[in-house]
Design a protein around this motif. Structure first.
Motif, PDB file in Angstrom:
ATOM      1  N   ASP A 113       0.826  -1.210   0.000  1.00 24.70           N
ATOM      2  CA  ASP A 113       0.000   0.000   0.000  1.00 24.70           C
ATOM      3  C   ASP A 113       0.862   1.263   0.000  1.00 24.70           C
ATOM      4  O   ASP A 113       0.623   2.209  -0.752  1.00 24.70           O
ATOM      5  CB  ASP A 113      -0.916   0.009   1.230  1.00 24.70           C
ATOM      6  CG  ASP A 113      -2.284  -0.587   0.954  1.00 24.70           C
ATOM      7  OD1 ASP A 113      -2.431  -1.313  -0.055  1.00 24.70           O
ATOM      8  OD2 ASP A 113      -3.209  -0.341   1.752  1.00 24.70           O
ATOM      9  N   ALA A 114       1.864   1.290   0.873  1.00 23.44           N
ATOM     10  CA  ALA A 114       2.729   2.468   0.988  1.00 23.44           C
ATOM     11  C   ALA A 114       3.511   2.702  -0.295  1.00 23.44           C
ATOM     12  O   ALA A 114       3.672   3.848  -0.743  1.00 23.44           O
ATOM     13  CB  ALA A 114       3.683   2.303   2.165  1.00 23.44           C
ATOM     14  N   THR A 115       3.978   1.621  -0.907  1.00 25.30           N
ATOM     15  CA  THR A 115       4.770   1.747  -2.131  1.00 25.30           C
ATOM     16  C   THR A 115       3.928   2.215  -3.312  1.00 25.30           C
ATOM     17  O   THR A 115       4.361   3.057  -4.112  1.00 25.30           O
ATOM     18  CB  THR A 115       5.449   0.408  -2.464  1.00 25.30           C
ATOM     19  OG1 THR A 115       6.226  -0.011  -1.329  1.00 25.30           O
ATOM     20  CG2 THR A 115       6.350   0.537  -3.665  1.00 25.30           C
ATOM     21  N   LEU A 116       2.712   1.690  -3.432  1.00 24.46           N
ATOM     22  CA  LEU A 116       1.815   2.147  -4.488  1.00 24.46           C
ATOM     23  C   LEU A 116       1.514   3.638  -4.326  1.00 24.46           C
ATOM     24  O   LEU A 116       1.515   4.401  -5.307  1.00 24.46           O
ATOM     25  CB  LEU A 116       0.517   1.345  -4.465  1.00 24.46           C
ATOM     26  CG  LEU A 116       0.609  -0.128  -4.863  1.00 24.46           C
ATOM     27  CD1 LEU A 116      -0.738  -0.818  -4.633  1.00 24.46           C
ATOM     28  CD2 LEU A 116       1.045  -0.282  -6.306  1.00 24.46           C
ATOM     29  N   ALA A 117       1.250   4.055  -3.093  1.00 26.70           N
ATOM     30  CA  ALA A 117       0.971   5.471  -2.828  1.00 26.70           C
ATOM     31  C   ALA A 117       2.176   6.333  -3.177  1.00 26.70           C
ATOM     32  O   ALA A 117       2.044   7.407  -3.790  1.00 26.70           O
ATOM     33  CB  ALA A 117       0.584   5.658  -1.361  1.00 26.70           C
ATOM     34  N   ALA A 118       3.358   5.856  -2.820  1.00 23.12           N
ATOM     35  CA  ALA A 118       4.574   6.622  -3.084  1.00 23.12           C
ATOM     36  C   ALA A 118       4.807   6.815  -4.577  1.00 23.12           C
ATOM     37  O   ALA A 118       5.159   7.916  -5.029  1.00 23.12           O
ATOM     38  CB  ALA A 118       5.772   5.919  -2.452  1.00 23.12           C
ATOM     39  N   GLN A 119       4.603   5.765  -5.355  1.00 21.83           N
ATOM     40  CA  GLN A 119       4.847   5.893  -6.789  1.00 21.83           C
ATOM     41  C   GLN A 119       3.827   6.821  -7.450  1.00 21.83           C
ATOM     42  O   GLN A 119       4.174   7.554  -8.382  1.00 21.83           O
ATOM     43  CB  GLN A 119       4.851   4.519  -7.463  1.00 21.83           C
ATOM     44  CG  GLN A 119       5.390   4.518  -8.875  1.00 21.83           C
ATOM     45  CD  GLN A 119       6.832   5.018  -8.994  1.00 21.83           C
ATOM     46  OE1 GLN A 119       7.561   5.081  -8.005  1.00 21.83           O
ATOM     47  NE2 GLN A 119       7.240   5.401 -10.186  1.00 21.83           N
ATOM     48  N   ASN A 120       2.599   6.810  -6.950  1.00 24.74           N
ATOM     49  CA  ASN A 120       1.621   7.793  -7.441  1.00 24.74           C
ATOM     50  C   ASN A 120       2.109   9.210  -7.144  1.00 24.74           C
ATOM     51  O   ASN A 120       2.001  10.118  -7.977  1.00 24.74           O
ATOM     52  CB  ASN A 120       0.268   7.570  -6.757  1.00 24.74           C
ATOM     53  CG  ASN A 120      -0.729   6.874  -7.663  1.00 24.74           C
ATOM     54  OD1 ASN A 120      -0.364   6.091  -8.518  1.00 24.74           O
ATOM     55  ND2 ASN A 120      -2.009   7.154  -7.459  1.00 24.74           N
ATOM     56  N   ALA A 121       2.625   9.410  -5.936  1.00 29.92           N
ATOM     57  CA  ALA A 121       3.130  10.729  -5.541  1.00 29.92           C
ATOM     58  C   ALA A 121       4.280  11.164  -6.440  1.00 29.92           C
ATOM     59  O   ALA A 121       4.370  12.328  -6.850  1.00 29.92           O
ATOM     60  CB  ALA A 121       3.584  10.703  -4.076  1.00 29.92           C
ATOM     61  N   VAL A 122       5.153  10.231  -6.760  1.00 29.76           N
ATOM     62  CA  VAL A 122       6.306  10.531  -7.611  1.00 29.76           C
ATOM     63  C   VAL A 122       5.863  10.947  -9.012  1.00 29.76           C
ATOM     64  O   VAL A 122       6.349  11.946  -9.563  1.00 29.76           O
ATOM     65  CB  VAL A 122       7.238   9.295  -7.680  1.00 29.76           C
ATOM     66  CG1 VAL A 122       8.211   9.410  -8.848  1.00 29.76           C
ATOM     67  CG2 VAL A 122       7.994   9.139  -6.372  1.00 29.76           C
ATOM     68  N   ILE A 123       4.943  10.198  -9.586  1.00 30.29           N
ATOM     69  CA  ILE A 123       4.467  10.528 -10.932  1.00 30.29           C
ATOM     70  C   ILE A 123       3.782  11.890 -10.940  1.00 30.29           C
ATOM     71  O   ILE A 123       3.971  12.696 -11.852  1.00 30.29           O
ATOM     72  CB  ILE A 123       3.535   9.426 -11.460  1.00 30.29           C
ATOM     73  CG1 ILE A 123       4.324   8.133 -11.670  1.00 30.29           C
ATOM     74  CG2 ILE A 123       2.886   9.850 -12.778  1.00 30.29           C
ATOM     75  CD1 ILE A 123       3.460   6.919 -11.951  1.00 30.29           C
ATOM     76  N   ALA A 124       2.998  12.161  -9.896  1.00 35.68           N
ATOM     77  CA  ALA A 124       2.342  13.471  -9.789  1.00 35.68           C
ATOM     78  C   ALA A 124       3.383  14.583  -9.717  1.00 35.68           C
ATOM     79  O   ALA A 124       3.277  15.600 -10.414  1.00 35.68           O
ATOM     80  CB  ALA A 124       1.436  13.503  -8.563  1.00 35.68           C
ATOM     81  N   ALA A 125       4.398  14.383  -8.879  1.00 31.83           N
ATOM     82  CA  ALA A 125       5.432  15.408  -8.712  1.00 31.83           C
ATOM     83  C   ALA A 125       6.190  15.643 -10.018  1.00 31.83           C
ATOM     84  O   ALA A 125       6.434  16.791 -10.419  1.00 31.83           O
ATOM     85  CB  ALA A 125       6.395  14.996  -7.596  1.00 31.83           C
ATOM     86  N   GLU A 126       6.567  14.561 -10.685  1.00 33.21           N
ATOM     87  CA  GLU A 126       7.325  14.714 -11.931  1.00 33.21           C
ATOM     88  C   GLU A 126       6.478  15.356 -13.023  1.00 33.21           C
ATOM     89  O   GLU A 126       7.006  16.091 -13.875  1.00 33.21           O
ATOM     90  CB  GLU A 126       7.865  13.354 -12.366  1.00 33.21           C
ATOM     91  CG  GLU A 126       8.964  12.840 -11.429  1.00 33.21           C
ATOM     92  CD  GLU A 126       9.521  11.484 -11.820  1.00 33.21           C
ATOM     93  OE1 GLU A 126      10.686  11.203 -11.470  1.00 33.21           O
ATOM     94  OE2 GLU A 126       8.789  10.694 -12.463  1.00 33.21           O
TER      95      GLU A 126
END
Length: 249
Positions: A113-126
């Motif tokens: 769960d934490a990793t999926l959330a993190a990768q969403n955050a990364v894509i949003a930021a980029e």
């Protein structure tokens, strides 16, 4: 190729940032994007801690192995596996949830769960023109990290992500060939073919390092991995997790 895929394909780690903080609006948008990620059985077993305070960033940078970009960035996010709130849910509903919370399965759910959330955050930021870098060094000294972040039992800081405006572009490391990663119908177990593919990838990586370092570096991927894996690191993790009420069953 659409803009989302272009953003994903253009990913690279950024370790130098402008002296420019993210706005609260940017931070909230990134967190909301993280929350939009899939979550197993709607359990939402993670929390995100944002760090603005310079002294806290500096201390975390020290604990991560003196990585300067942990101290100097636009914002620092710490992603945590979190079953603390679920323990409180058990108390609220008067249900014994502890055997489930202590299981290896729920530990895996929280990590995923934490990793999926993190990768969403990364894509949003980029997609917003920001650069990022994952910081696994956060797990070097989890006792001290937990003290800095004041995390309770059943909350484990997994990794940090530095975000900010890139000071300069970095090159993109070539990934393993698709044929080495993607298997159809069943797992490819031809070891000779696998080693042949690894040897070809080694040549790609050697060329990358030779060009990037002006001929001063030419190591291979397999030599990097063998060297890293020959050294034991963070071997305290199992006992630390059990002390915090994780992965006991």
């Amino acid at each position: 190729m659409n803009p989302v895929i272009e953003t994903i394909m253009n990913h690279r780690s950024i370790r130098q940032f402008e002296d420019r903080l993210l706005t609260d609006e940017q931070i909230h948008t990134i967190v909301q994007a993280a929350q939009a990620a899939s979550t197993s059985s709607f359990i939402q077993a993670y929390s995100i801690i944002g760090i603005k305070d310079k002294e806290k960033k500096k201390r975390l940078a020290e604990l991560c192995g003196d990585q300067s970009y942990v101290a100097r960035n636009g914002h620092l996010f710490v992603f945590c596996a979190d079953l603390h709130r679920h323990e409180l849910i058990g108390q609220m509903e008067e249900v014994d949830v502890l055997p489930s919370l202590e299981s290896t399965e729920k530990f895996m759910v929280a990590l995923i769960d934490a990793t999926l959330a993190a990768q969403n955050a990364v894509i949003a930021a980029e997609s917003m023109g920001l650069g990022i870098c994952y910081i696994g060094g956060l797990r070097n000294k989890l006792d001290e990290v937990s003290q800095v972040l004041k995390t309770p039992a059943r909350v484990i800081p997994l990794f940090a992500i530095t975000m900010g405006y890139p000071l300069q572009e970095s090159s993109q490391k070539p990934r393993l060939p698709l044929a080495h990663v993607y298997h159809e119908e069943e797992y490819e177990q031809d070891e000779w073919r696998t080693k042949e593919q690894l040897a070809e990838y080694n040549k790609t990586i050697q060329d990358y390092y030779t060009e990037r370092a002006g001929g001063k570096r030419s190591d291979t991927w397999t030599s990097q991995m063998a060297n890293m894996l020959s050294k034991q690191s963070r071997m305290y993790m199992k006992s630390h997790l059990e002390e915090q009420g994780w992965n006991k069953r």
